[in-house]
Scaffold this active site. Structure first.
Site, PDB file in Angstrom:
ATOM      1  N   GLY A  13       0.779  -1.233   0.000  1.00  0.00           N
ATOM      2  CA  GLY A  13       0.000   0.000   0.000  1.00  0.00           C
ATOM      3  C   GLY A  13       0.808   1.279   0.000  1.00  0.00           C
ATOM      4  O   GLY A  13       1.853   1.390  -0.651  1.00  0.00           O
ATOM      5  N   ILE A  14       0.320   2.259   0.758  1.00  0.00           N
ATOM      6  CA  ILE A  14       0.950   3.573   0.814  1.00  0.00           C
ATOM      7  C   ILE A  14       2.381   3.487   1.337  1.00  0.00           C
ATOM      8  O   ILE A  14       3.285   4.134   0.805  1.00  0.00           O
ATOM      9  CB  ILE A  14       0.098   4.531   1.682  1.00  0.00           C
ATOM     10  CG1 ILE A  14      -1.179   4.935   0.923  1.00  0.00           C
ATOM     11  CG2 ILE A  14       0.899   5.774   2.071  1.00  0.00           C
ATOM     12  CD1 ILE A  14      -2.152   5.765   1.741  1.00  0.00           C
ATOM     13  N   SER A 129      -5.390  10.661   8.314  1.00  0.00           N
ATOM     14  CA  SER A 129      -6.433  10.427   7.322  1.00  0.00           C
ATOM     15  C   SER A 129      -7.345  11.638   7.259  1.00  0.00           C
ATOM     16  O   SER A 129      -7.584  12.300   8.273  1.00  0.00           O
ATOM     17  CB  SER A 129      -7.265   9.194   7.689  1.00  0.00           C
ATOM     18  OG  SER A 129      -8.358   9.038   6.799  1.00  0.00           O
ATOM     19  N   TYR A 142     -12.236   4.461  13.332  1.00  0.00           N
ATOM     20  CA  TYR A 142     -11.084   4.807  12.497  1.00  0.00           C
ATOM     21  C   TYR A 142     -10.872   6.323  12.512  1.00  0.00           C
ATOM     22  O   TYR A 142      -9.746   6.801  12.708  1.00  0.00           O
ATOM     23  CB  TYR A 142     -11.300   4.319  11.068  1.00  0.00           C
ATOM     24  CG  TYR A 142     -10.119   4.564  10.165  1.00  0.00           C
ATOM     25  CD1 TYR A 142      -8.957   3.810  10.290  1.00  0.00           C
ATOM     26  CD2 TYR A 142     -10.156   5.556   9.190  1.00  0.00           C
ATOM     27  CE1 TYR A 142      -7.854   4.042   9.467  1.00  0.00           C
ATOM     28  CE2 TYR A 142      -9.064   5.795   8.365  1.00  0.00           C
ATOM     29  CZ  TYR A 142      -7.923   5.037   8.508  1.00  0.00           C
ATOM     30  OH  TYR A 142      -6.841   5.274   7.699  1.00  0.00           O
TER      31      TYR A 142
END
Length: 267
Positions: A13-14, A129, A142
């Site tokens: 991923g990132i 995020s 989250y």
């Protein structure tokens, strides 16, 4: 002199995109994974580190410092997703995601700050995020972990400024990665009061990831930050509407903003 960089959660991923890109740009990159021996070889060194295990954090950071004599950049990227109605989500899973996304990130910072103070220089980039700027339905936990890390970053940034250390937040939106596969999904319980709406939103979340941006955009932003003398406190990397949603939250009345979110998520 090339920068020595530690990227947590770099096996996919990132994190993988950031570590690969920085390595290509001439940085000496150490990526981390809980089980590096099980993973294919990359163009950077992958070492063992579990953010839930203090001893592995100490061992990994000591290994880098002993080998390189310094540690210039930490990209605190390791994390996990979680979805589910608050009422249906097991409390132990809530604690688990806070331990990873929040306390895990803090423990890695605490491990490398003494070395950065000794050097009188360093940059810590906490990957948060855009979801951390607002409470999103079925992603509240989250959002909470990432929002909490944003605030701690602001505090720690001021505490370490006099030592020549910069701490910044980078908040990504939806990116085309395998994050959905690694999330804890509260089951869609047959007798749940949220069954239909939660399932609809799970499908919506997955489509957002599938059609998300290329993680290379995060890598480019991180490279820009580590080469900026006085970086900003907050960076957002995402689509126009994702970033604009943060602006709207600041300027709209609470109930009006809530209505926009509820319409978007069909609630």
């Amino acid at each position: 002199m090339s920068k020595v960089v530690l990227v947590t959660g770099a096996s996919s991923g990132i994190g993988k995109s950031i570590a690969t890109f920085l390595s290509k740009k001439g940085c000496k990159v150490y990526g981390t994974s809980r089980n590096p021996k099980e993973i294919e070889s990359f163009n950077f060194e992958l070492i063992a580190l579990d953010v839930l295990n203090i001893e592995t954090i100490k061992k990994a950071t000591a290994f880098i410092i002993e080998k390189e004599g310094r540690l210039d950049v930490l990209v605190n990227n390791a994390g996990m997703g979680i979805t589910g109605p608050i009422e249906d989500t097991p409390t132990e899973e809530m604690r688990a995601v806070f331990n990873t996304n929040f306390f895990g990130a803090i423990d890695v910072m605490k491990a490398i700050l003494p070395q950065m103070r000794k050097q009188k220089s360093g940059t810590i980039i906490n990957v948060t995020s855009i979801a951390g700027y607002m409470g999103l339905p079925f992603r509240g936990l989250y959002s909470a972990t990432k929002g909490a890390l944003e605030l701690v970053t602001e505090s720690a940034r001021m505490e370490v400024k006099s030592f020549g250390i910069n701490i910044v937040n980078v908040a990504p939106g939806d990116f085309a990665t395998n994050i959905a596969a690694g999330r804890y999904h509260t089951p869609v319980f047959e007798k749940s009061a949220y069954k239909e709406k939660y399932q609809e939103n799970l499908d919506l979340m997955d489509s957002h990831v599938v059609h998300g941006m290329d993680p290379i955009e995060m890598a480019k932003t991180v490279f820009k930050i580590i080469n900026t003398k006085n970086p900003k406190v907050h960076y957002k990397v995402g689509g126009f509407m994702e970033k604009f949603s943060i602006v709207l939250k600041r300027i709209l009345p609470d109930k009006m903003y809530e209505k926009l979110l509820m319409n978007h998520y069909k609630l």
